[in-house]
Write an enzyme that holds these catalytic residues in place. Sequence first.
Site, PDB file in Angstrom:
ATOM      1  N   HIS A  55       0.866  -1.176   0.000  1.00  0.00           N
ATOM      2  CA  HIS A  55       0.000   0.000   0.000  1.00  0.00           C
ATOM      3  C   HIS A  55       0.903   1.227   0.000  1.00  0.00           C
ATOM      4  O   HIS A  55       2.103   1.140   0.269  1.00  0.00           O
ATOM      5  CB  HIS A  55      -0.890  -0.001   1.233  1.00  0.00           C
ATOM      6  CG  HIS A  55      -2.004  -0.986   1.169  1.00  0.00           C
ATOM      7  ND1 HIS A  55      -3.073  -0.925   2.021  1.00  0.00           N
ATOM      8  CD2 HIS A  55      -2.225  -2.056   0.364  1.00  0.00           C
ATOM      9  CE1 HIS A  55      -3.912  -1.903   1.744  1.00  0.00           C
ATOM     10  NE2 HIS A  55      -3.414  -2.615   0.751  1.00  0.00           N
ATOM     11  N   GLU A  57       1.308   3.811   2.019  1.00  0.00           N
ATOM     12  CA  GLU A  57       2.015   4.134   3.264  1.00  0.00           C
ATOM     13  C   GLU A  57       3.129   3.132   3.544  1.00  0.00           C
ATOM     14  O   GLU A  57       4.210   3.518   4.006  1.00  0.00           O
ATOM     15  CB  GLU A  57       1.028   4.175   4.443  1.00  0.00           C
ATOM     16  CG  GLU A  57      -0.066   5.201   4.284  1.00  0.00           C
ATOM     17  CD  GLU A  57      -1.289   4.696   3.512  1.00  0.00           C
ATOM     18  OE1 GLU A  57      -2.293   5.417   3.508  1.00  0.00           O
ATOM     19  OE2 GLU A  57      -1.240   3.595   2.910  1.00  0.00           O
ATOM     20  N   SER A  82      -7.496   7.733   3.332  1.00  0.00           N
ATOM     21  CA  SER A  82      -7.472   7.288   4.728  1.00  0.00           C
ATOM     22  C   SER A  82      -6.741   5.949   4.851  1.00  0.00           C
ATOM     23  O   SER A  82      -7.073   4.992   4.155  1.00  0.00           O
ATOM     24  CB  SER A  82      -8.911   7.147   5.225  1.00  0.00           C
ATOM     25  OG  SER A  82      -8.963   6.764   6.574  1.00  0.00           O
ATOM     26  N   CYS A  84      -5.613   2.284   5.755  1.00  0.00           N
ATOM     27  CA  CYS A  84      -6.334   1.067   6.127  1.00  0.00           C
ATOM     28  C   CYS A  84      -5.819   0.551   7.473  1.00  0.00           C
ATOM     29  O   CYS A  84      -4.931   1.137   8.090  1.00  0.00           O
ATOM     30  CB  CYS A  84      -6.138   0.003   5.045  1.00  0.00           C
ATOM     31  SG  CYS A  84      -4.457  -0.688   5.025  1.00  0.00           S
ATOM     32  N   CYS A  87      -1.934  -0.209   7.352  1.00  0.00           N
ATOM     33  CA  CYS A  87      -1.101   0.998   7.333  1.00  0.00           C
ATOM     34  C   CYS A  87      -1.244   1.780   8.636  1.00  0.00           C
ATOM     35  O   CYS A  87      -0.260   2.319   9.154  1.00  0.00           O
ATOM     36  CB  CYS A  87      -1.456   1.842   6.118  1.00  0.00           C
ATOM     37  SG  CYS A  87      -1.118   0.969   4.560  1.00  0.00           S
TER      38      CYS A  87
END
Length: 154
Positions: A55, A57, A82, A84, A87
Site C-alpha cells: 500500500h 504508506e 485514509s 487502512c 497501514c
Amino acid sequence: MKDQFDSAALDAAVAEARLGLEEGGIPIGSVLVLDGEIVGRGHNRRVQRGSPIHHAEMDCLENAGRLRAEEYRRCTIYSTLSPCDMCSGAILLYEIPRVVIGENVSFRGPEDYTRSRGVELVVVDDPRCRELMRRFMAERPELWFEDIGVTGED
C-alpha cells in the site's frame, strides 16, 4: 492544514498517486516528513509488484529506510486516502504522531481507533484526491475491490 508545508507535502503525495496510476496501479500516494523534510515517498504498488502489502504508506515507509524511534515520533505521514488497518497499524507501531489524509470519502480506515491511540488525524478533503479515486473506482472496480478486500457484491 497547519501551514503551507502541509499543502506542499500533500501535493507530493498526490504526485505519487498519479505516478501509481500511470504505472497501471491504484492511485494512492504517501510521503513521510521528518522535521520539515520529505524523507520517504511511495505509492500503492500492489499491482506493479504483485504484492498484498505494498500500500502507499507501506511503500513510503520502506522507501524512507530505517529511522530511529525518536525520529518516527517527529514525523508526519501524508496519504491521499485514509490509511487502512494495516497501514494504520504501522503508523501506531512506529508512533508517528500525525497523519494528514487527503480524503476519507472513498474509503475510511480505522480513524477513530487511531485517534484513540493519540495520533492527530487531519482530514483535508482534497478534491484532487477524491477525483482520482472516484475515476479509478469507476474505471477499474475489480482492482479497487481487490485492494480493499471485498468483491463489490457484498
